[in-house]
Scaffold this motif. Structure first.
Motif, PDB file in Angstrom:
ATOM      1  N   LEU A 236     -11.896  -5.671   3.676  1.00 49.10           N
ATOM      2  CA  LEU A 236     -10.500  -5.904   4.053  1.00 49.10           C
ATOM      3  C   LEU A 236      -9.761  -4.568   4.012  1.00 49.10           C
ATOM      4  O   LEU A 236     -10.049  -3.730   3.157  1.00 49.10           O
ATOM      5  N   PRO A 237      -8.743  -4.399   4.870  1.00 52.39           N
ATOM      6  CA  PRO A 237      -8.014  -3.128   4.827  1.00 52.39           C
ATOM      7  C   PRO A 237      -7.123  -2.978   3.593  1.00 52.39           C
ATOM      8  O   PRO A 237      -6.698  -1.863   3.285  1.00 52.39           O
TER       9      PRO A 237
ATOM     10  N   LEU B 275      -8.334 -11.869  13.616  1.00 46.75           N
ATOM     11  CA  LEU B 275      -7.696 -12.953  12.869  1.00 46.75           C
ATOM     12  C   LEU B 275      -7.043 -12.422  11.594  1.00 46.75           C
ATOM     13  O   LEU B 275      -5.903 -12.779  11.258  1.00 46.75           O
ATOM     14  N   VAL B 276      -7.757 -11.568  10.896  1.00 48.05           N
ATOM     15  CA  VAL B 276      -7.208 -10.979   9.665  1.00 48.05           C
ATOM     16  C   VAL B 276      -5.926 -10.208   9.992  1.00 48.05           C
ATOM     17  O   VAL B 276      -4.904 -10.349   9.315  1.00 48.05           O
TER      18      VAL B 276
ATOM     19  N   ALA C 153      -5.423  -3.297  -0.368  1.00 39.26           N
ATOM     20  CA  ALA C 153      -5.696  -3.054  -1.778  1.00 39.26           C
ATOM     21  C   ALA C 153      -5.649  -4.362  -2.563  1.00 39.26           C
ATOM     22  O   ALA C 153      -5.035  -5.337  -2.150  1.00 39.26           O
ATOM     23  N   ASP C 154      -6.296  -4.326  -3.710  1.00 38.61           N
ATOM     24  CA  ASP C 154      -6.398  -5.502  -4.566  1.00 38.61           C
ATOM     25  C   ASP C 154      -6.466  -4.984  -5.999  1.00 38.61           C
ATOM     26  O   ASP C 154      -7.161  -4.008  -6.277  1.00 38.61           O
ATOM     27  N   GLY C 155      -5.755  -5.612  -6.896  1.00 41.10           N
ATOM     28  CA  GLY C 155      -5.749  -5.129  -8.270  1.00 41.10           C
ATOM     29  C   GLY C 155      -6.959  -5.537  -9.086  1.00 41.10           C
ATOM     30  O   GLY C 155      -7.148  -5.068 -10.200  1.00 41.10           O
ATOM     31  N   TRP C 156      -7.796  -6.399  -8.528  1.00 46.06           N
ATOM     32  CA  TRP C 156      -8.914  -6.942  -9.302  1.00 46.06           C
ATOM     33  C   TRP C 156     -10.213  -6.185  -9.090  1.00 46.06           C
ATOM     34  O   TRP C 156     -11.154  -6.361  -9.871  1.00 46.06           O
ATOM     35  N   ALA C 157     -10.309  -5.429  -8.029  1.00 44.78           N
ATOM     36  CA  ALA C 157     -11.577  -4.773  -7.691  1.00 44.78           C
ATOM     37  C   ALA C 157     -11.294  -3.550  -6.832  1.00 44.78           C
ATOM     38  O   ALA C 157     -10.291  -3.505  -6.124  1.00 44.78           O
ATOM     39  N   PRO C 158     -12.200  -2.558  -6.862  1.00 40.43           N
ATOM     40  CA  PRO C 158     -11.991  -1.376  -6.018  1.00 40.43           C
ATOM     41  C   PRO C 158     -11.960  -1.715  -4.527  1.00 40.43           C
ATOM     42  O   PRO C 158     -11.195  -1.120  -3.769  1.00 40.43           O
ATOM     43  N   GLU C 159     -12.814  -2.659  -4.112  1.00 37.51           N
ATOM     44  CA  GLU C 159     -12.863  -3.056  -2.702  1.00 37.51           C
ATOM     45  C   GLU C 159     -13.056  -4.564  -2.616  1.00 37.51           C
ATOM     46  O   GLU C 159     -13.806  -5.140  -3.405  1.00 37.51           O
ATOM     47  N   VAL C 160     -12.399  -5.187  -1.659  1.00 36.51           N
ATOM     48  CA  VAL C 160     -12.628  -6.617  -1.416  1.00 36.51           C
ATOM     49  C   VAL C 160     -12.924  -6.835   0.060  1.00 36.51           C
ATOM     50  O   VAL C 160     -12.532  -6.037   0.910  1.00 36.51           O
ATOM     51  N   GLY C 161     -13.614  -7.916   0.351  1.00 39.91           N
ATOM     52  CA  GLY C 161     -13.968  -8.219   1.732  1.00 39.91           C
ATOM     53  C   GLY C 161     -14.847  -9.450   1.791  1.00 39.91           C
ATOM     54  O   GLY C 161     -14.712 -10.361   0.957  1.00 39.91           O
TER      55      GLY C 161
ATOM     56  N   ALA D 192     -16.284  -8.910  -3.613  1.00 39.36           N
ATOM     57  CA  ALA D 192     -15.708  -7.640  -4.042  1.00 39.36           C
ATOM     58  C   ALA D 192     -16.840  -6.666  -4.311  1.00 39.36           C
ATOM     59  O   ALA D 192     -17.995  -7.051  -4.484  1.00 39.36           O
ATOM     60  N   ARG D 193     -16.472  -5.375  -4.328  1.00 35.65           N
ATOM     61  CA  ARG D 193     -17.508  -4.350  -4.474  1.00 35.65           C
ATOM     62  C   ARG D 193     -16.956  -3.188  -5.285  1.00 35.65           C
ATOM     63  O   ARG D 193     -15.781  -2.841  -5.171  1.00 35.65           O
TER      64      ARG D 193
END
Lengths: 292, 292
Positions: B109-110, B241-242, B112-120, B128-129
Motif C-alpha cells: 500500500l502507498p 481501486l485502492v 504509512a501505518d503505525g503498526w508495521a514498517p510496510e503494509v499491503g 505486513a512486512r
C-alpha cells in the motif's frame, strides 16, 4: 487495564451532562449517546429540539450495513410522506464538519496516524487536529454518531442519525457532521440483522426496528435516567491506560506493538460508585466493570 | 468502485482453491473462509484434517464480544470433556506468528501505518512486512480468522478459531497465528448476540449457535460448493481501486483523505460470470455485485 481503573480517584471520572445525553430506547434496552455541542452546536441544538418534540418516537432503525453503520430516522422516501419536524426544530442547518481548534483542550495521542496530522481526545471524544489550518474535528471510530446527509454539504439537519458499527471509516472525517458517540448499549445496534437493500437499508418495513423514544436525559425524570460516569481523557490515569494498551505487559503478549490507533483506545465508563452509607445497605452493589 | 470492477478482465479474478477453502455451515447459511497455507502451513494442514474428520460438526459458536471477535470450537472447559481430535489431526503445533518474507509477492500500500514498517497484500490477504527483519505476517482486519491460544505461544492447534468482527485489533499481529479470512457470509457471525460472560463468552449453553458442519470445499461434492471469485490484489485494477478509495472522486465527498488504512481496503468478490452459452439459457443470471 482493570488495575489502572481500580487505582483511579473520584475526580478522574465525570458524570454525563443530562443536557448532552440522548437516550435511544428500544423494546430490548437503551442506547446512551453523549452529544458534542463543542463540535456541532447547531446540530446538537436541533437534536435537543427534535427529541423534546418526540420527533423520533415511533420511527425506526432503517439501515444496518455490515462493517459500516446502523442508521435511524424517518423511513419515508418521499418528502411529502415524512413526519413534520416538531416545534423549535430547523429543517436546514449549516455543515459542521470541523471547527477552529482554538479553545479546545486536545489530549494528543503519542502515535502517528495517516488520516490527520494529530489525533487525540477532546472531552472524551476521539478527535483530530490540523495545527497548520488550526482546525479540529471528531473522528469516525466504532460508536461515533453522525448526521446523515445528501450530496450537498449542508443537507443534514440531525433527523437522520447513524452510528459506526465497523472498521473506523475515517474517510468520512471532515465530510459529514459528527454529533457525538455511543457511551453504552451499542451492542443493541451492532447485532441488528444486516439490511439486504442497497447500502444496507431494509427492504421490508417489518424488518425495521421500532424506536420507542429518543429523549434528552434532561427531559427524563431523574429516576428513569441511566447513571454513567466516563473516565476523563485528560487525566494521568487515562494516559497510563493508553500506554498500557500501546505496550501490553501481560504474559499473553509476545510482541509489544509500541503503537495504538485512535480508534483502538478504550474509553472506560462505569456506574457511579455507591456512596458509603448506601453501600452498607446494599453491600453487593459494585461499580460495573468497564468493557475490554 | 463499480465502474472499476465493471472494467476488469477475467484474468483479474481468481477462483478460490477448494483445498484452501473452508465452509462453516450454520442453520441459516454458509460462511466461506479462505485459508492461508503460505503463512500458517502447520495450522492449515491441521484444520484440513480436523474438517475431514468432522471435528467441528455438532460443536458451536461460543463467544461473541462486541467490537472484537466471534469464536467457535469445543465449549467444554475441562480437557477431559473435550471432543477427541480426529484421525490425522495434531494436538500440538508450532506458533506461526510470522514467516520469512522471502518468496512472497507483497503488493504494498502507498500509505504509512503505525503498526508495521510496510503494509499491503499477499495473495489477497491483508499483510505486513518488516524489511529489516525480513519477516511478513497477516494483519488483523475485519474478517481475519485466527487460531485461539492460551498463554504459551505454541498453545494453539486450530481447533478454536475466531474471526474479527470489530475495529481492527492490530495489537494481535505477530502474537497469534492467523489462518485465513472470511470471504463471504461474515454477516452470519457479526450479528450474533453478544455473550454476557467474561470476554463475550455465552453464559448459557442454549445461547451458543450450533455448527452444522465445517468442511474443506475439496471434500464437498462439486454441486454443493459455493462458487466465488476474488479480485487479484496484484492487478492494475486493484491498484486503481485502492487509489479511488484513497481519494474519493464522487460528488458526495468534500474532503479527499489522501490516505487509506490497510483494513479499510475493500477486497472484492463475485460469483463467477455466467458463460455465454449458459447466459442465453438463463438471461437473468448476473454476477453478484461486490459489497461496498
Amino acid at each position: 487495564m482493570q488495575e489502572i481503573l481500580d487505582a483511579t480517584q473520584a475526580g478522574d471520572w465525570r458524570t454525563l451532562d443530562p443536557k448532552n445525553t440522548l437516550y435511544l430506547d428500544l423494546a430490548n434496552g437503551r442506547v446512551v449517546i453523549e452529544l458534542a455541542p463543542a463540535f456541532a452546536p447547531a446540530h446538537v441544538a436541533n437534536i435537543r429540539a427534535l427529541a423534546k418534540s418526540g420527533y423520533w418516537n415511533g420511527l425506526s432503525i432503517n439501515r444496518s450495513q455490515d462493517n459500516f453503520v446502523v442508521q435511524w430516522g424517518d423511513p419515508a422516501e418521499d418528502d411529502k410522506d415524512r413526519k413534520p419536524l416538531g416545534r423549535g426544530a430547523k429543517a436546514k442547518l449549516p455543515a459542521e464538519f470541523a471547527r477552529k481548534s482554538d479553545g479546545l483542550v486536545f489530549d494528543r495521542l503519542p502515535d502517528a496516524d495517516g488520516w490527520a496530522p494529530e489525533v487525540g481526545f477532546v472531552d472524551g471524544f476521539p478527535a483530530a487536529r490540523d495545527p497548520a489550518a488550526k482546525t479540529a474535528w471528531m473522528a469516525h471510530c466504532y460508536g461515533t454518531v453522525g448526521a446523515g446527509r445528501d450530496v450537498a454539504a449542508d443537507s443534514s439537519n440531525g433527523t437522520e442519525l447513524y452510528v459506526v458499527t465497523g472498521q473506523s471509516p475515517r474517510q468520512l472525517d471532515r465530510n459529514i457532521t459528527v454529533v457525538g458517540r455511543v457511551v453504552q448499549g451499542i451492542e443493541l445496534l451492532s447485532v441488528l440483522p444486516r439490511g439486504t437493500g442497497p447500502l444496507g437499508f431494509y427492504v421490508q418495513p417489518t424488518q425495521r426496528t421500532p424506536i420507542q423514544a429518543i429523549r434528552l436525559a434532561a427531559d427524563v425524570p431523574k429516576k428513569e435516567r441511566t447513571a454513567i460516569e466516563v473516565l476523563r481523557t485528560g487525566t494521568p490515569a487515562f494516559a497510563e491506560l493508553v500506554e498500557a494498551r500501546r505496550n501490553r505487559r501481560d504474559d499473553w503478549y509476545k510482541h509489544m506493538a509500541g503503537h495504538i490507533d485512535l480508534c483502538n483506545v478504550p474509553l472506560p465508563t462505569r456506574a457511579p460508585p455507591v456512596a458509603p452509607a448506601q453501600a452498607q445497605k446494599a453491600p453487593s452493589a459494585k461499580g460495573k466493570k468497564a468493557r475490554k
